[in-house]
Structures are given as structure tokens and as C-alpha cells.
Design a protein around this motif. Structure first.
Motif, PDB file in Angstrom:
ATOM      1  N   ALA A  79     -30.610   4.288   8.716  1.00  0.00           N
ATOM      2  CA  ALA A  79     -30.596   3.716   8.098  1.00  0.00           C
ATOM      3  C   ALA A  79     -32.085   4.087   6.791  1.00  0.00           C
ATOM      4  CB  ALA A  79     -30.815   2.325   8.181  1.00  0.00           C
ATOM      5  N   THR A  80     -31.831   3.505   5.315  1.00  0.00           N
ATOM      6  CA  THR A  80     -32.835   4.172   4.363  1.00  0.00           C
ATOM      7  C   THR A  80     -32.893   3.267   3.741  1.00  0.00           C
ATOM      8  OG1 THR A  80     -30.863   5.171   3.042  1.00  0.00           O
ATOM      9  CG2 THR A  80     -32.521   6.127   4.650  1.00  0.00           C
ATOM     10  N   PHE A  81     -34.307   3.337   3.211  1.00  0.00           N
ATOM     11  CA  PHE A  81     -35.022   2.058   1.916  1.00  0.00           C
ATOM     12  C   PHE A  81     -34.334   2.522   0.385  1.00  0.00           C
ATOM     13  CE2 PHE A  81     -38.132   1.067   4.361  1.00  0.00           C
ATOM     14  CZ  PHE A  81     -38.328  -0.421   4.125  1.00  0.00           C
ATOM     15  N   LYS A  82     -33.450   1.451   0.426  1.00  0.00           N
ATOM     16  CA  LYS A  82     -32.593   0.852  -1.231  1.00  0.00           C
ATOM     17  C   LYS A  82     -33.716   0.394  -1.826  1.00  0.00           C
ATOM     18  CE  LYS A  82     -28.802   2.952   0.647  1.00  0.00           C
ATOM     19  NZ  LYS A  82     -29.012   2.564   2.233  1.00  0.00           N
ATOM     20  N   ASP A  83     -33.492  -0.035  -3.297  1.00  0.00           N
ATOM     21  CA  ASP A  83     -33.857  -0.910  -4.237  1.00  0.00           C
ATOM     22  C   ASP A  83     -32.776  -2.224  -3.606  1.00  0.00           C
ATOM     23  OD1 ASP A  83     -35.575   0.114  -5.512  1.00  0.00           O
ATOM     24  OD2 ASP A  83     -34.550   1.159  -7.265  1.00  0.00           O
ATOM     25  N   LEU A  84     -33.329  -3.615  -4.326  1.00  0.00           N
ATOM     26  CA  LEU A  84     -33.184  -4.633  -4.196  1.00  0.00           C
ATOM     27  C   LEU A  84     -33.053  -5.225  -5.106  1.00  0.00           C
ATOM     28  CD1 LEU A  84     -31.570  -6.748  -2.091  1.00  0.00           C
ATOM     29  CD2 LEU A  84     -34.241  -7.324  -1.250  1.00  0.00           C
ATOM     30  N   PRO A  85     -32.041  -5.190  -6.251  1.00  0.00           N
ATOM     31  CA  PRO A  85     -31.856  -5.674  -7.195  1.00  0.00           C
ATOM     32  C   PRO A  85     -32.129  -7.414  -7.157  1.00  0.00           C
ATOM     33  CG  PRO A  85     -30.144  -5.440  -7.210  1.00  0.00           C
ATOM     34  CD  PRO A  85     -30.285  -4.516  -5.824  1.00  0.00           C
ATOM     35  N   GLY A  86     -32.855  -7.899  -8.343  1.00  0.00           N
ATOM     36  CA  GLY A  86     -32.400  -9.098  -9.021  1.00  0.00           C
ATOM     37  C   GLY A  86     -33.792 -10.255  -7.876  1.00  0.00           C
ATOM     38  N   PHE A  87     -34.510  -9.687  -7.531  1.00  0.00           N
ATOM     39  CA  PHE A  87     -36.128 -10.440  -7.748  1.00  0.00           C
ATOM     40  C   PHE A  87     -36.951 -10.130  -8.944  1.00  0.00           C
ATOM     41  CE2 PHE A  87     -33.367  -9.887  -3.570  1.00  0.00           C
ATOM     42  CZ  PHE A  87     -33.331 -11.166  -3.289  1.00  0.00           C
ATOM     43  N   GLU A  88     -36.807  -9.416  -9.055  1.00  0.00           N
ATOM     44  CA  GLU A  88     -37.791  -9.291  -9.865  1.00  0.00           C
ATOM     45  C   GLU A  88     -38.624  -9.928 -11.072  1.00  0.00           C
ATOM     46  OE1 GLU A  88     -35.296  -6.580  -9.716  1.00  0.00           O
ATOM     47  OE2 GLU A  88     -36.566  -5.557  -8.699  1.00  0.00           O
ATOM     48  N   GLY A  89     -40.002 -10.970 -11.359  1.00  0.00           N
ATOM     49  CA  GLY A  89     -40.223 -11.555 -11.749  1.00  0.00           C
ATOM     50  C   GLY A  89     -40.324 -12.965 -10.813  1.00  0.00           C
ATOM     51  N   LYS A  90     -39.178 -12.742 -10.416  1.00  0.00           N
ATOM     52  CA  LYS A  90     -39.953 -14.450  -9.990  1.00  0.00           C
ATOM     53  C   LYS A  90     -41.198 -14.523  -9.234  1.00  0.00           C
ATOM     54  CE  LYS A  90     -34.064 -14.994  -9.891  1.00  0.00           C
ATOM     55  NZ  LYS A  90     -33.423 -14.351  -8.727  1.00  0.00           N
ATOM     56  N   ASN A  91     -41.101 -14.999  -8.455  1.00  0.00           N
ATOM     57  CA  ASN A  91     -42.742 -15.740  -7.656  1.00  0.00           C
ATOM     58  C   ASN A  91     -42.036 -15.752  -6.465  1.00  0.00           C
ATOM     59  OD1 ASN A  91     -44.684 -17.760  -6.084  1.00  0.00           O
ATOM     60  ND2 ASN A  91     -45.756 -16.783  -8.446  1.00  0.00           N
ATOM     61  N   LEU A  92     -42.760 -15.290  -5.380  1.00  0.00           N
ATOM     62  CA  LEU A  92     -42.150 -14.796  -3.776  1.00  0.00           C
ATOM     63  C   LEU A  92     -42.866 -16.756  -3.310  1.00  0.00           C
ATOM     64  CD1 LEU A  92     -41.408 -13.039  -1.922  1.00  0.00           C
ATOM     65  CD2 LEU A  92     -43.727 -12.881  -0.679  1.00  0.00           C
ATOM     66  N   ARG A  93     -43.027 -16.979  -3.287  1.00  0.00           N
ATOM     67  CA  ARG A  93     -43.701 -18.403  -2.816  1.00  0.00           C
ATOM     68  C   ARG A  93     -42.844 -20.026  -3.715  1.00  0.00           C
ATOM     69  NH1 ARG A  93     -50.209 -19.504  -4.316  1.00  0.00           N
ATOM     70  NH2 ARG A  93     -50.821 -18.307  -2.384  1.00  0.00           N
ATOM     71  N   ASN A  94     -41.890 -19.563  -4.398  1.00  0.00           N
ATOM     72  CA  ASN A  94     -40.634 -20.210  -5.285  1.00  0.00           C
ATOM     73  C   ASN A  94     -39.593 -19.371  -5.384  1.00  0.00           C
ATOM     74  OD1 ASN A  94     -43.124 -21.875  -5.701  1.00  0.00           O
ATOM     75  ND2 ASN A  94     -43.148 -20.970  -7.536  1.00  0.00           N
ATOM     76  N   LEU A  95     -39.226 -19.157  -3.914  1.00  0.00           N
ATOM     77  CA  LEU A  95     -37.930 -18.214  -4.162  1.00  0.00           C
ATOM     78  C   LEU A  95     -37.059 -19.825  -3.273  1.00  0.00           C
ATOM     79  CD1 LEU A  95     -38.015 -14.343  -2.672  1.00  0.00           C
ATOM     80  CD2 LEU A  95     -37.262 -15.525  -5.193  1.00  0.00           C
ATOM     81  N   LYS A  96     -35.600 -19.279  -3.984  1.00  0.00           N
ATOM     82  CA  LYS A  96     -35.296 -20.928  -3.068  1.00  0.00           C
ATOM     83  C   LYS A  96     -33.748 -19.756  -2.881  1.00  0.00           C
ATOM     84  CE  LYS A  96     -36.368 -24.204  -6.733  1.00  0.00           C
ATOM     85  NZ  LYS A  96     -38.301 -23.465  -7.245  1.00  0.00           N
ATOM     86  N   ASP A  97     -32.636 -20.243  -2.678  1.00  0.00           N
ATOM     87  CA  ASP A  97     -31.761 -20.273  -1.608  1.00  0.00           C
ATOM     88  C   ASP A  97     -30.420 -19.864  -2.387  1.00  0.00           C
ATOM     89  OD1 ASP A  97     -32.237 -20.768   0.917  1.00  0.00           O
ATOM     90  OD2 ASP A  97     -30.832 -22.671   0.524  1.00  0.00           O
ATOM     91  N   GLN A  98     -30.707 -20.220  -3.381  1.00  0.00           N
ATOM     92  CA  GLN A  98     -29.999 -19.605  -5.268  1.00  0.00           C
ATOM     93  C   GLN A  98     -30.082 -18.009  -5.600  1.00  0.00           C
ATOM     94  OE1 GLN A  98     -30.611 -23.050  -7.254  1.00  0.00           O
ATOM     95  NE2 GLN A  98     -32.067 -22.264  -9.064  1.00  0.00           N
ATOM     96  N   ASP A  99     -31.965 -17.872  -5.229  1.00  0.00           N
ATOM     97  CA  ASP A  99     -32.221 -16.560  -6.453  1.00  0.00           C
ATOM     98  C   ASP A  99     -31.256 -15.342  -4.866  1.00  0.00           C
ATOM     99  OD1 ASP A  99     -33.727 -18.028  -7.885  1.00  0.00           O
ATOM    100  OD2 ASP A  99     -35.279 -18.345  -6.426  1.00  0.00           O
ATOM    101  N   MET A 100     -31.124 -16.176  -3.302  1.00  0.00           N
ATOM    102  CA  MET A 100     -30.564 -15.101  -2.546  1.00  0.00           C
ATOM    103  C   MET A 100     -29.361 -15.493  -2.405  1.00  0.00           C
ATOM    104  SD  MET A 100     -33.686 -15.700   0.371  1.00  0.00           S
ATOM    105  CE  MET A 100     -34.333 -16.938   0.435  1.00  0.00           C
ATOM    106  N   ALA A 101     -28.392 -15.678  -3.063  1.00  0.00           N
ATOM    107  CA  ALA A 101     -26.784 -15.649  -3.138  1.00  0.00           C
ATOM    108  C   ALA A 101     -26.322 -14.885  -3.189  1.00  0.00           C
ATOM    109  CB  ALA A 101     -26.621 -16.866  -4.555  1.00  0.00           C
ATOM    110  N   HIS A 102     -26.631 -13.509  -3.398  1.00  0.00           N
ATOM    111  CA  HIS A 102     -26.137 -12.608  -3.358  1.00  0.00           C
ATOM    112  C   HIS A 102     -26.577 -11.502  -2.460  1.00  0.00           C
ATOM    113  CE1 HIS A 102     -30.118 -11.483  -5.618  1.00  0.00           C
ATOM    114  NE2 HIS A 102     -30.140 -10.230  -4.829  1.00  0.00           N
ATOM    115  N   CYS A 103     -27.230 -12.492  -1.727  1.00  0.00           N
ATOM    116  CA  CYS A 103     -27.744 -11.525  -0.161  1.00  0.00           C
ATOM    117  C   CYS A 103     -26.950 -11.725   1.163  1.00  0.00           C
ATOM    118  CB  CYS A 103     -29.182 -11.610   0.601  1.00  0.00           C
ATOM    119  SG  CYS A 103     -30.285 -11.397  -1.709  1.00  0.00           S
TER     120      CYS A 103
END
Length: 149
Positions: A79-103
Motif C-alpha cells: 500500500a502507498t500514500f495517495k492524495d485525499l481530496p475534498g479536505f483542503e481549506g476545512k478546519n480539522l477541529r470542525n470536520l463533520k460527517d458530511q465532510d467525510m461522506a465520500h470516505c
């Protein structure tokens, strides 16, 4: 004679596993160094026992905004590291379930671990070390021994 063949096969498999593990660790170090050049790094993990394990790296600014995100997810040491799009610009402390809907579920769990680790470190705490399988077995054995007394 057959025992020597079996022992040689086991030693070879062990050496190959060590080499592949080394390569994966080297890959992690390279990805971490790349993220560290961007900003502080929050790391989250969800180890896989039977299913795939997951590690996420978030490069974050001083105020907690995500600058870059990467993930490593897989069952093998390949397994290798790959970019994880969709999180840039969001605050880590305030991530919500809807921010992770694609995960997927394992990735969400690793992201939640990164958020938790970040909050603990930023509040001045230390991240508790998780017990190994051997340690958990010893604790259970001690518990059973004390019940029998």
C-alpha cells in the motif's frame, strides 16, 4: 533434509517480509517529510487486523486549516500514500460527517483518530499508547487469576 528446506523457506519469507516492511516505512517517512514541509502534520490511523489498515496525514496551518491530505489504505505492505481530496481549506477541529461522506468506514475512523489526536496535542495532552495484543492477553490473564483467589 526436508526440515532444512522448510527452515530455509521460512527464513526467506521472513527476510522478504522485513524488506517489504522497510520499504513501506521508507515510503511513510517520505510522505511525512513532504507533508511536514507544508505545515504541521496530524496523523490518524485505523489498524487492520483482518481488513485493510488505514493511515491519514493532514498538513495543517497554525490555525488548524487543512492544507493537504494523504491516505494509505490497504491489506499488504505494498500500500502507498495517495492524495485525499475534498479536505483542503476545512478546519480539522470542525470536520463533520458530511465532510467525510465520500470516505469509507475505515477511512472515516482514521480521520476521526487524527482529529482526536490533534485536539489532545493542541490542548497540551499526550496521546495514550494503545496496548498490544500480548499486553491485553496478560491483563485478561491477571484478571482471571485474581477472580480465582
Amino acid at each position: 533434509m526436508q526440515i532444512y528446506i522448510i527452515m530455509a523457506f521460512m527464513a526467506g519469507a521472513f527476510l522478504i517480509q522485513m524488506a517489504l516492511g522497510y520499504l513501506q516505512l521508507k515510503h511513510f517517512t517520505k510522505a511525512y517529510a513532504e507533508m511536514r514541509r507544508v505545515g504541521k502534520v496530524a496523523i490518524g490511523k485505523k489498524p487492520g487486523k483482518i481488513r485493510s489498515g488505514t493511515i491519514v496525514l493532514f498538513a495543517i496551518s497554525n490555525n488548524g486549516n487543512i492544507l493537504k491530505a494523504k491516505k494509505m489504505q490497504g491489506v499488504t505492505v505494498m500500500a502507498t500514500f495517495k492524495d485525499l481530496p475534498g479536505f483542503e481549506g476545512k478546519n480539522l477541529r470542525n470536520l463533520k460527517d458530511q465532510d467525510m461522506a465520500h470516505c469509507n468506514k475505515l477511512l472515516k475512523s482514521a480521520i476521526q483518530d487524527a482529529v482526536s489526536n490533534y485536539k489532545i496535542i493542541m490542548s497540551g495532552g499526550t496521546i495514550p499508547e494503545k496496548s498490544s495484543l500480548f499486553r491485553r492477553m496478560m491483563v485478561k490473564a491477571e484478571h482471571v487469576a485474581t477472580l480465582k483467589k
